[in-house]
Design a protein around this motif. Structure first.
Motif, PDB file in Angstrom:
ATOM      1  N   MET A  47       0.841  -1.191   0.000  1.00 34.50           N
ATOM      2  CA  MET A  47       0.000   0.000   0.000  1.00 34.50           C
ATOM      3  C   MET A  47       0.873   1.237   0.000  1.00 34.50           C
ATOM      4  O   MET A  47       1.819   1.343   0.762  1.00 34.50           O
ATOM      5  N   VAL A  56      -6.475   6.776  -1.307  1.00 30.95           N
ATOM      6  CA  VAL A  56      -7.001   7.678  -0.279  1.00 30.95           C
ATOM      7  C   VAL A  56      -5.897   8.654   0.119  1.00 30.95           C
ATOM      8  O   VAL A  56      -4.812   8.226   0.513  1.00 30.95           O
ATOM      9  N   PRO A  58      -3.452  10.913   2.277  1.00 29.65           N
ATOM     10  CA  PRO A  58      -3.041  10.728   3.684  1.00 29.65           C
ATOM     11  C   PRO A  58      -3.842  11.582   4.654  1.00 29.65           C
ATOM     12  O   PRO A  58      -4.159  11.139   5.759  1.00 29.65           O
ATOM     13  N   MET A  61      -7.106   9.896   5.267  1.00 32.86           N
ATOM     14  CA  MET A  61      -6.917   8.686   6.081  1.00 32.86           C
ATOM     15  C   MET A  61      -6.713   9.056   7.545  1.00 32.86           C
ATOM     16  O   MET A  61      -7.249   8.401   8.450  1.00 32.86           O
ATOM     17  N   GLU A  62      -5.965  10.137   7.782  1.00 34.17           N
ATOM     18  CA  GLU A  62      -5.743  10.589   9.163  1.00 34.17           C
ATOM     19  C   GLU A  62      -7.059  11.053   9.782  1.00 34.17           C
ATOM     20  O   GLU A  62      -7.358  10.766  10.946  1.00 34.17           O
ATOM     21  N   ASN A  65      -9.124   7.998  10.722  1.00 27.94           N
ATOM     22  CA  ASN A  65      -8.618   7.363  11.943  1.00 27.94           C
ATOM     23  C   ASN A  65      -8.986   8.179  13.181  1.00 27.94           C
ATOM     24  O   ASN A  65      -9.366   7.621  14.219  1.00 27.94           O
ATOM     25  N   GLU A 108     -16.003   7.186   4.013  1.00 28.23           N
ATOM     26  CA  GLU A 108     -15.806   5.827   3.504  1.00 28.23           C
ATOM     27  C   GLU A 108     -16.523   5.619   2.179  1.00 28.23           C
ATOM     28  O   GLU A 108     -16.012   4.932   1.295  1.00 28.23           O
ATOM     29  N   HIS A 111     -14.556   7.357  -0.660  1.00 23.57           N
ATOM     30  CA  HIS A 111     -13.291   6.706  -1.042  1.00 23.57           C
ATOM     31  C   HIS A 111     -13.406   5.177  -0.954  1.00 23.57           C
ATOM     32  O   HIS A 111     -12.426   4.507  -0.632  1.00 23.57           O
ATOM     33  N   LEU A 115     -10.390   2.338  -0.531  1.00 23.19           N
ATOM     34  CA  LEU A 115     -10.348   1.594   0.731  1.00 23.19           C
ATOM     35  C   LEU A 115     -10.490   0.105   0.491  1.00 23.19           C
ATOM     36  O   LEU A 115      -9.833  -0.710   1.150  1.00 23.19           O
ATOM     37  N   GLY A 118      -7.313  -1.244  -0.585  1.00 25.17           N
ATOM     38  CA  GLY A 118      -6.232  -1.110   0.393  1.00 25.17           C
ATOM     39  C   GLY A 118      -5.243  -0.031   0.052  1.00 25.17           C
ATOM     40  O   GLY A 118      -4.158   0.034   0.626  1.00 25.17           O
ATOM     41  N   ASN A 119      -5.611   0.866  -0.896  1.00 23.28           N
ATOM     42  CA  ASN A 119      -4.699   1.948  -1.286  1.00 23.28           C
ATOM     43  C   ASN A 119      -4.926   3.152  -0.379  1.00 23.28           C
ATOM     44  O   ASN A 119      -5.642   4.088  -0.727  1.00 23.28           O
ATOM     45  N   THR A 120      -4.324   3.112   0.792  1.00 19.44           N
ATOM     46  CA  THR A 120      -4.526   4.188   1.762  1.00 19.44           C
ATOM     47  C   THR A 120      -3.539   5.319   1.599  1.00 19.44           C
ATOM     48  O   THR A 120      -3.563   6.270   2.370  1.00 19.44           O
TER      49      THR A 120
END
Length: 367
Positions: A47, A56, A58, A61-62, A65, A108, A111, A115, A118-120
């Motif tokens: 990834m 996605v 960064p 993604m942050e 999370n 979600e 993207h 997701l 798995g391309n985060t």
């Protein structure tokens, strides 16, 4: 080394016709397209290392999370409220958790393809590889990067390219510590701060700045949260007032709903200013050349106004621009401080007059 001519036949050839090395037949030269390594058919790039398809960002993604951690915190806070028998608090926290989940679902859904693949965009510790430096194309799976390329992790279990095992271990330890620090920073948001941020529609950045300062003020945490609600209540731009309070916290002068300027605080009590106008006035006066004289002139306006808090907010623009404040000579408005004081004086004079008049009348009737 190539075998001498005539011994063992001609050297092996690549499909393109370029000579190769013995034992490596069938492998193309760099840039000519390389097949997967033997024994690793169909292996996907790690990834963040390419592989095609959407990725996605960064930052997103942050944010995802952080939202997931915030939801966990809110659910735990709801469970605590239920155990304490506080049903209102439990329902409120569950409602906040649902709002956070809606934001998670929205991201979600936006993207979902990246997701699912798995391309985060940014790997976590334990995943192979890291993003290549700008301008460099991603490495093919299984390829060893050449020495001297910055920003690339050595292969798992390896000692690095030309580096000693000790240096490689130190780099891995540093990366692990940095990741743990980031994880701690993202998951330690207090439930009360999350509630405050959602209540006033604050950004995640503002909430985390406040959370960071409140951690340093453990002895006044609950009072500070209550003060922030009072300060931000009714504000047109809550984020602006929040940043003022955060700065005062960092400077050690934050006093809750009371401003750091004692003179402004006296004025606030006298003219019944609300918390937002008091804070903004105290902030603006920090940049004035003669704040004491400004306050004296401002008082001449406030004492004649029946809406002093609104008047302060209107005067902020001139104060910020460095414009002089003139004395107010207008007649006091009905309901203003001066108007109330004048009515009180007249009422007191009238009461004393009636008292004196009643006494004389009594003596006359008695005579």
């Amino acid at each position: 080394l190539l075998p001498p001519g005539g011994i063992g036949g001609p050297p092996p050839m690549f499909p393109s016709g370029l000579p190769g090395l013995p034992g490596l037949t069938g492998m193309g030269p760099p840039g000519m397209g390389m097949p997967p390594m033997p024994g690793m058919p169909g292996m996907r790039p790690p990834m963040g290392m390419g592989g095609g398809g959407p990725v996605v960002p960064p930052a997103v993604m942050e944010q995802l999370n952080n939202l997931r951690e915030d939801k966990k915190k809110m659910m735990r806070a709801a469970e605590d409220a239920e155990e304490e028998g506080d049903e209102d608090a439990m329902e409120f926290k569950l409602m906040m958790a649902e709002e956070i989940q809606e934001k998670i679902t929205e991201l979600e859904e936006k993207h979902k393809d990246a997701l699912a693949a798995g391309n985060t965009g940014s790997p976590f510790p334990g995943q192979m590889g890291m993003m290549p430096p700008p301008g460099m194309r991603p490495m093919h799976p299984g390829m060893m990067p050449p020495p001297g390329l910055p920003g690339l992790m050595p292969p798992p279990g390896g000692a690095g390219w030309g580096a000693s095992p000790d240096l490689s271990s130190n780099m891995t330890l540093q990366q692990a510590l940095e990741y743990e620090q980031q994880k701690n920073n993202s998951s330690n948001m207090e439930p009360e701060v999350i509630e405050l941020a959602h209540h006033f529609n604050l950004t995640d950045r503002h909430a985390r700045l406040l959370n960071e300062q409140l951690k340093k003020r453990n002895n006044t945490y609950e009072d500070d949260i209550a003060s922030m609600y009072e300060i931000l209540k009714g504000a047109k731009n809550p984020a602006d007032l929040l940043m003022v309070s955060i700065r005062w916290m960092s400077e050690g002068v934050f006093r809750g709903i009371y401003t750091p300027n004692p003179e402004v605080e006296k004025m606030s009590v006298k003219y019944k200013l609300d918390a937002p106008s008091s804070c903004k006035l105290a902030e603006v006066l920090e940049g004035r050349k003669d704040p004491d004289d400004d306050l004296r002139r401002i008082c001449s306006h406030l004492e004649r106004s029946n809406k002093p808090s609104s008047l302060v907010m209107m005067m902020l623009k001139d104060l910020k621009n460095g414009n002089p404040i003139s004395e107010c000579t207008k007649q006091p408005a009905i309901g203003s401080f001066l108007h109330k004081m004048e009515n009180k004086k007249q009422s007191d004079r009238g009461g004393r007059s009636r008292s004196r008049g009643g006494g004389r009348g009594g003596r006359d009737r008695g005579g």
